[in-house]
Each structure stands twice: as structure tokens, then as C-alpha cells.
Design a protein around this motif. Structure first.
Motif, PDB file in Angstrom:
ATOM      1  N   ALA A   5      15.422  26.633   6.424  1.00 13.83           N
ATOM      2  CA  ALA A   5      15.868  28.022   6.256  1.00 13.83           C
ATOM      3  C   ALA A   5      15.697  28.828   7.534  1.00 13.83           C
ATOM      4  CB  ALA A   5      15.099  28.675   5.101  1.00 13.83           C
ATOM      5  N   ALA A   6      14.649  28.560   8.290  1.00  8.66           N
ATOM      6  CA  ALA A   6      14.365  29.354   9.486  1.00  8.66           C
ATOM      7  C   ALA A   6      15.281  28.999  10.651  1.00  8.66           C
ATOM      8  CB  ALA A   6      12.899  29.173   9.895  1.00  8.66           C
ATOM      9  N   GLU A   7      15.703  27.733  10.726  1.00 11.46           N
ATOM     10  CA  GLU A   7      16.449  27.267  11.888  1.00 11.46           C
ATOM     11  C   GLU A   7      17.934  27.011  11.615  1.00 11.46           C
ATOM     12  OE1 GLU A   7      15.089  27.199  14.768  1.00 11.46           O
ATOM     13  OE2 GLU A   7      13.035  27.600  14.085  1.00 11.46           O
ATOM     14  N   PHE A   8      18.339  26.983  10.366  1.00 13.74           N
ATOM     15  CA  PHE A   8      19.702  26.566  10.038  1.00 13.74           C
ATOM     16  C   PHE A   8      20.786  27.399  10.723  1.00 13.74           C
ATOM     17  CE2 PHE A   8      23.429  26.519   7.113  1.00 13.74           C
ATOM     18  CZ  PHE A   8      23.778  25.183   7.280  1.00 13.74           C
ATOM     19  N   PRO A   9      20.711  28.723  10.734  1.00 11.14           N
ATOM     20  CA  PRO A   9      21.803  29.490  11.372  1.00 11.14           C
ATOM     21  C   PRO A   9      22.011  29.109  12.839  1.00 11.14           C
ATOM     22  CG  PRO A   9      20.436  30.925  10.024  1.00 11.14           C
ATOM     23  CD  PRO A   9      19.718  29.611  10.098  1.00 11.14           C
ATOM     24  N   ASP A  10      20.937  29.002  13.610  1.00  8.06           N
ATOM     25  CA  ASP A  10      21.076  28.643  15.027  1.00  8.06           C
ATOM     26  C   ASP A  10      21.477  27.177  15.185  1.00  8.06           C
ATOM     27  OD1 ASP A  10      20.397  31.202  15.795  1.00  8.06           O
ATOM     28  OD2 ASP A  10      18.267  30.734  16.065  1.00  8.06           O
ATOM     29  N   THR A  11      20.879  26.300  14.386  1.00  6.46           N
ATOM     30  CA  THR A  11      21.207  24.879  14.487  1.00  6.46           C
ATOM     31  C   THR A  11      22.663  24.627  14.113  1.00  6.46           C
ATOM     32  OG1 THR A  11      18.921  24.350  13.865  1.00  6.46           O
ATOM     33  CG2 THR A  11      20.530  22.569  13.743  1.00  6.46           C
ATOM     34  N   ARG A  12      23.156  25.378  13.160  1.00  6.76           N
ATOM     35  CA  ARG A  12      24.545  25.221  12.723  1.00  6.76           C
ATOM     36  C   ARG A  12      25.520  25.565  13.846  1.00  6.76           C
ATOM     37  NH1 ARG A  12      27.520  29.068   8.411  1.00  6.76           N
ATOM     38  NH2 ARG A  12      29.341  27.747   7.917  1.00  6.76           N
ATOM     39  N   ILE A  13      25.159  26.524  14.686  1.00  6.54           N
ATOM     40  CA  ILE A  13      26.012  26.885  15.820  1.00  6.54           C
ATOM     41  C   ILE A  13      26.045  25.750  16.842  1.00  6.54           C
ATOM     42  CG2 ILE A  13      26.263  28.473  17.769  1.00  6.54           C
ATOM     43  CD1 ILE A  13      25.052  30.654  15.989  1.00  6.54           C
ATOM     44  N   ARG A  14      24.879  25.171  17.114  1.00  8.78           N
ATOM     45  CA  ARG A  14      24.793  24.079  18.094  1.00  8.78           C
ATOM     46  C   ARG A  14      25.372  22.776  17.544  1.00  8.78           C
ATOM     47  NH1 ARG A  14      19.510  25.959  18.282  1.00  8.78           N
ATOM     48  NH2 ARG A  14      18.758  23.983  17.397  1.00  8.78           N
ATOM     49  N   HIS A  15      25.273  22.604  16.224  1.00 10.62           N
ATOM     50  CA  HIS A  15      25.723  21.351  15.610  1.00 10.62           C
ATOM     51  C   HIS A  15      26.598  21.679  14.390  1.00 10.62           C
ATOM     52  CE1 HIS A  15      22.887  19.036  18.065  1.00 10.62           C
ATOM     53  NE2 HIS A  15      22.017  19.998  17.825  1.00 10.62           N
ATOM     54  N   PRO A  16      27.865  22.031  14.632  1.00  7.13           N
ATOM     55  CA  PRO A  16      28.751  22.416  13.518  1.00  7.13           C
ATOM     56  C   PRO A  16      28.981  21.302  12.506  1.00  7.13           C
ATOM     57  CG  PRO A  16      29.977  22.164  15.581  1.00  7.13           C
ATOM     58  CD  PRO A  16      28.531  22.135  15.935  1.00  7.13           C
ATOM     59  N   GLU A  17      28.636  20.054  12.879  1.00  7.17           N
ATOM     60  CA  GLU A  17      28.802  18.952  11.930  1.00  7.17           C
ATOM     61  C   GLU A  17      27.857  19.076  10.742  1.00  7.17           C
ATOM     62  OE1 GLU A  17      25.915  17.402  15.107  1.00  7.17           O
ATOM     63  OE2 GLU A  17      27.707  18.665  14.998  1.00  7.17           O
TER      64      GLU A  17
ATOM     65  N   LEU B 292      21.314  32.969   3.141  1.00  3.36           N
ATOM     66  CA  LEU B 292      21.430  31.533   3.352  1.00  3.36           C
ATOM     67  C   LEU B 292      21.968  30.826   2.110  1.00  3.36           C
ATOM     68  CD1 LEU B 292      18.102  30.936   5.281  1.00  3.36           C
ATOM     69  CD2 LEU B 292      20.395  30.446   6.162  1.00  3.36           C
ATOM     70  N   LEU B 293      21.512  31.254   0.957  1.00  2.00           N
ATOM     71  CA  LEU B 293      22.022  30.670  -0.289  1.00  2.00           C
ATOM     72  C   LEU B 293      23.518  30.904  -0.419  1.00  2.00           C
ATOM     73  CD1 LEU B 293      19.175  31.603  -2.811  1.00  2.00           C
ATOM     74  CD2 LEU B 293      19.792  29.304  -2.025  1.00  2.00           C
ATOM     75  N   GLU B 294      23.953  32.097  -0.087  1.00  2.00           N
ATOM     76  CA  GLU B 294      25.382  32.413  -0.157  1.00  2.00           C
ATOM     77  C   GLU B 294      26.166  31.563   0.843  1.00  2.00           C
ATOM     78  OE1 GLU B 294      28.739  33.920  -1.658  1.00  2.00           O
ATOM     79  OE2 GLU B 294      26.714  34.288  -2.422  1.00  2.00           O
ATOM     80  N   THR B 295      25.621  31.390   2.039  1.00  2.00           N
ATOM     81  CA  THR B 295      26.285  30.561   3.051  1.00  2.00           C
ATOM     82  C   THR B 295      26.415  29.122   2.586  1.00  2.00           C
ATOM     83  OG1 THR B 295      25.484  31.948   4.870  1.00  2.00           O
ATOM     84  CG2 THR B 295      26.134  29.692   5.413  1.00  2.00           C
ATOM     85  N   LEU B 296      25.348  28.580   2.029  1.00  2.00           N
ATOM     86  CA  LEU B 296      25.388  27.196   1.563  1.00  2.00           C
ATOM     87  C   LEU B 296      26.385  27.021   0.425  1.00  2.00           C
ATOM     88  CD1 LEU B 296      21.566  26.388   1.654  1.00  2.00           C
ATOM     89  CD2 LEU B 296      23.325  25.438   3.149  1.00  2.00           C
TER      90      LEU B 296
ATOM     91  N   PRO C 205      30.932  24.541  -2.204  1.00  2.00           N
ATOM     92  CA  PRO C 205      31.090  25.169  -3.518  1.00  2.00           C
ATOM     93  C   PRO C 205      30.770  24.185  -4.646  1.00  2.00           C
ATOM     94  CG  PRO C 205      32.992  25.600  -2.105  1.00  2.00           C
ATOM     95  CD  PRO C 205      32.168  24.552  -1.417  1.00  2.00           C
ATOM     96  N   GLY C 206      29.983  24.650  -5.591  1.00  2.00           N
ATOM     97  CA  GLY C 206      29.647  23.823  -6.743  1.00  2.00           C
ATOM     98  C   GLY C 206      28.413  22.970  -6.581  1.00  2.00           C
ATOM     99  N   ALA C 207      27.973  22.737  -5.345  1.00  2.00           N
ATOM    100  CA  ALA C 207      26.782  21.902  -5.141  1.00  2.00           C
ATOM    101  C   ALA C 207      25.537  22.661  -5.574  1.00  2.00           C
ATOM    102  CB  ALA C 207      26.662  21.492  -3.678  1.00  2.00           C
ATOM    103  N   PRO C 208      24.670  22.054  -6.359  1.00  2.00           N
ATOM    104  CA  PRO C 208      23.431  22.734  -6.745  1.00  2.00           C
ATOM    105  C   PRO C 208      22.514  22.922  -5.533  1.00  2.00           C
ATOM    106  CG  PRO C 208      23.420  20.467  -7.519  1.00  2.00           C
ATOM    107  CD  PRO C 208      24.772  20.718  -6.966  1.00  2.00           C
ATOM    108  N   VAL C 209      21.891  24.097  -5.463  1.00  2.00           N
ATOM    109  CA  VAL C 209      20.990  24.425  -4.356  1.00  2.00           C
ATOM    110  C   VAL C 209      19.662  24.889  -4.940  1.00  2.00           C
ATOM    111  CG1 VAL C 209      20.630  25.828  -2.287  1.00  2.00           C
ATOM    112  CG2 VAL C 209      22.951  25.150  -2.929  1.00  2.00           C
ATOM    113  N   VAL C 210      18.565  24.306  -4.467  1.00  3.23           N
ATOM    114  CA  VAL C 210      17.242  24.755  -4.870  1.00  3.23           C
ATOM    115  C   VAL C 210      16.479  25.179  -3.627  1.00  3.23           C
ATOM    116  CG1 VAL C 210      17.107  23.313  -6.934  1.00  3.23           C
ATOM    117  CG2 VAL C 210      16.273  22.424  -4.761  1.00  3.23           C
TER     118      VAL C 210
END
Length: 359
Positions: free
Chosen positions: A129-141, A168-172, A177-182
Motif C-alpha cells: 500500500a505504501a509503495e504501489f503508486p510510485d512502483t506502478r509508475i516505474r513498472h506499469p506491468e 488504493l482500493l478504488e484504483t485496484l 474489476p470484479g477481483a476480490p480485494v482484502v
């Protein structure tokens, strides 16, 4: 007769997302379940394997490479063959992948396995949760990795503010879409969400090496110390791990219409992660019982005979996050065949497409 297969769960996630921490908690909270583990660390010294050593009943470390490219289908079969040896009495196998692994490749390798003692148990993607936004920019895969998951664990939520967590929940949910998130802190995910608890039937079955779990159980402490409020074991049940998901049961004495049941499964609601149980279909003959195993988008039926004197009933359990129990129950009730309906083998074609050939 169909045999009980061992679920194989894939745990993926980018470097540092908390996969090993989550795995350790699964070990600690599953004291009566035999877990076999394949750990894949990227490097010549397998730190992750060292981190979980002593907490599992059987473990195979893979060093100096990424599992999705270092192990082809035959090599994976060899590892799974060792872990699913009936003498080990393993209940579930967990494959913890390197943070650089490609999830879809791992799924394809597992599904192509020739091992008849295993069944796909789902892919769990761990997100920091803490690193995902920045990591997502560096690694769009990473978006592609999240979309491949049957269950997404948003980990380390204790390191972000509440508004960040909601964002973050909204982004995921937009990515997959449809994947369960905990959500989780310190990798604490209830094992019941991932696999079934199978207590030992005899004292001999329960005999094993003393693990960290035994020590913590005796001392009343968890991996993070003895603070109940921190670990979520206090009196506030909203903090318990099981509060993150819901389990819905359905049973029916009358047989189900196979086509309507398939329509339900083909359009199962968002957040529904697992479905399991036994089905009594109209038009299937009195001798055929259909076992259902569904994880995420994966669906499989297993044929077996009804035991002598066993009631011909449907019994299902559905597990997910954010699911509407009343709606699920009503939709399944609508799948019950009505008296006088003409149902024959042709109506079973949609079901039979998902029956394991070995059955």
C-alpha cells in the motif's frame, strides 16, 4: 472414484510487498494444517526460504532465478510430485514466487501440470500500500499482474492514511474489476480465505516437529508480540481477520437445473473468490455427484458416485468480499429445477466441459 486433490496456491507480488511475511502468518495460524511450500528467491542466497524454514512440514527452495522462467512444466511437476507424495499428507501447497515473477506464466505452468493429485488453488497478488503508486509508475506491468490475480491483498495498510487506503482500493478495483480485494497489515490474512482447515484425525497424524506456531500458541503471543489490540485478537470483532470476508452457505434437497447453475457461475458476482461443495443435478442420473471447485475465474467439476444411503442434496459454500448473501442465496434458489421440467444429458453439456478428464 474421484480423489481428494491438493490445492496449489500461487503467491506473487513485487519486491518487498510482504509475501514472505504473509506466508509466515499463514504458517502460524494453520497449526493443524500440513502446508508444503516452494519458495523462490531471486539471488544465490535464498533469504525467503531461510525466513520460513522450520514453520512448514515440507519445503523446496529454488535459488538463483525466477520461478516462472527457471522451472518449466516438467520441473514444476517434479517439485509438486515430491510435495504431494501421499506419505507426507500435505493438505495444501503454497508457491511463493520471486518479486520479479510473471504471474500468467506461473498460472500456465501450473495448469499444464500432469500431476493428478493437485488442483489450482488460485493466484494471490500482494500489493504494498505504501509503495504501489510510485512502483506502478516505474513498472506499469504491475497492472497486468493485478489483473491476473484471483485475490488481491492490499498489504501494509498500517503505513498509509485512511483516505489513501480508500483511494488504493478504488484504483485496484479499476485495474481489476470484479477481483476480490482484502486489506492487511503485516501480511495478516485469514488462512480460511485461502484454503480449508483440515485437522488431524489421529494423534499419529498430528505428530510433527515443534514449530513457532506451537510456541506462540503456548505463550499467547503472535509474531509481532503480545499486544492483542495490535494483532486484532481483542474483543472488537471488526478487527478480526474474518471480518474482511463473508462465507455464504446454500443447500437444496431438490436437484438443480444444470443450465441455470452454469448461468449463475458464468456471471458470478464481483468479490466472490471461492465456491466449493457438491451438486445434485437433474438429468444427471442418480449415480453421479458433481464436486464443485471454483477459485476466481477458474472452474472445475469433479465426478464421484453418491455413497450408499447418502442424501442426494446440493451443499455449497461461497467465500468472498463485499458479497450480498441474500442475493447469492436467491440466485442459487432460482437454479432449482421445477417439477415437470424436461431435463436430459444435453442440458449437462455446459457442466461437462469443466469436468476433469481423469474423472
Amino acid at each position: 472414484m474421484a480423489t481428494q486433490r491438493i490445492p496449489v496456491i500461487l503467491v506473487t507480488g513485487f519486491l518487498g510487498s510482504g509475501k514472505t511475511t504473509m506466508l509466515n502468518h499463514l504458517m502460524r495460524d494453520s497449526t493443524d494444517t500440513r502446508i508444503g511450500v516452494i519458495v523462490n528467491d531471486f539471488g544465490s542466497i535464498n533469504i525467503d526460504a531461510m525466513a520460513v524454514a522450520g514453520q512448514v512440514d515440507s519445503m523446496i527452495p529454488i535459488e538463483n532465478g525466477c520461478l516462472c522462467c527457471a522451472a518449466d512444466a516438467s520441473e514444476m511437476d517434479e517439485m509438486l510430485e515430491r510435495l504431494t507424495d501421499p506419505e507426507l499428507r500435505i493438505d495444501v501447497v503454497v508457491i511463493e514466487a520471486s518479486g520479479l515473477a510473471e504471474p500468467r506464466s506461473m498460472i500456465r505452468t501450473l495448469l499444464s501440470s500432469s500431476n493428478e493429485r493437485i488442483v489450482y488453488g488460485g493466484l494471490v497478488e500482494v500489493v504494498d500500500a505504501a509503495e504501489f503508486p510510485d512502483t506502478r509508475i516505474r513498472h506499469p506491468e504491475l497492472d497486468r499482474h493485478v489483473r491476473a490475480a484471483d485475490l488481491v491483498v492490499l498489504n501494509k495498510t498500517d503505513r498509509v492514511a485512511e483516505d489513501e487506503r480508500r483511494g488504493l482500493l478504488e484504483t485496484l478495483r479499476e485495474i481489476a474489476p470484479g477481483a476480490p480485494v482484502v486489506t492487511a497489515a503485516h501480511g495478516r490474512v485469514d488462512p480460511a480465505l485461502l484454503f480449508d482447515h483440515r485437522p488431524r484425525e489421529t494423534a499419529e497424524e498430528g505428530f510433527r516437529q515443534l514449530s513457532f506456531a506451537d510456541v506462540w500458541a503456548d505463550e499467547g503471543c503472535g509474531a509481532d508480540g503480545c499486544g492483542d489490540d495490535v494483532r486484532g485478537h481483542g474483543h472488537d470483532h471488526s478487527l478480526h481477520l474474518h471480518a474482511a470476508y463473508e462465507s455464504v452457505e446454500f443447500s437444496a434437497a431438490e436437484p438443480l437445473h444444470p443450465q441455470r447453475l452454469m448461468e449463475f457461475l458464468d456471471s458470478r458476482p464481483a468479490g466472490l473468490y471461492r465456491a466449493k461443495g457438491f451438486l445434485h443435478f437433474a438429468g444427471a442420473g442418480r449415480g453421479r455427484k458433481f464436486g464443485l471447485h471454483a477459485v476466481g475465474s477458474y472452474l472445475r467439476f469433479q465426478l464421484s458416485p453418491w455413497e450408499r444411503g447418502e442424501p442426494r442434496t446440493t451443499q455449497l459454500v461461497m467465500i468472498g468480499t463485499g458479497i450480498d448473501a441474500d442475493t447469492l442465496t436467491k440466485r442459487l434458489a432460482a437454479c432449482v429445477a421445477t417439477p415437470g421440467e424436461e431435463i436430459d444429458e444435453t442440458h449437462l453439456m455446459g457442466v461437462l466441459r469443466y469436468v476433469d478428464e481423469t474423472d
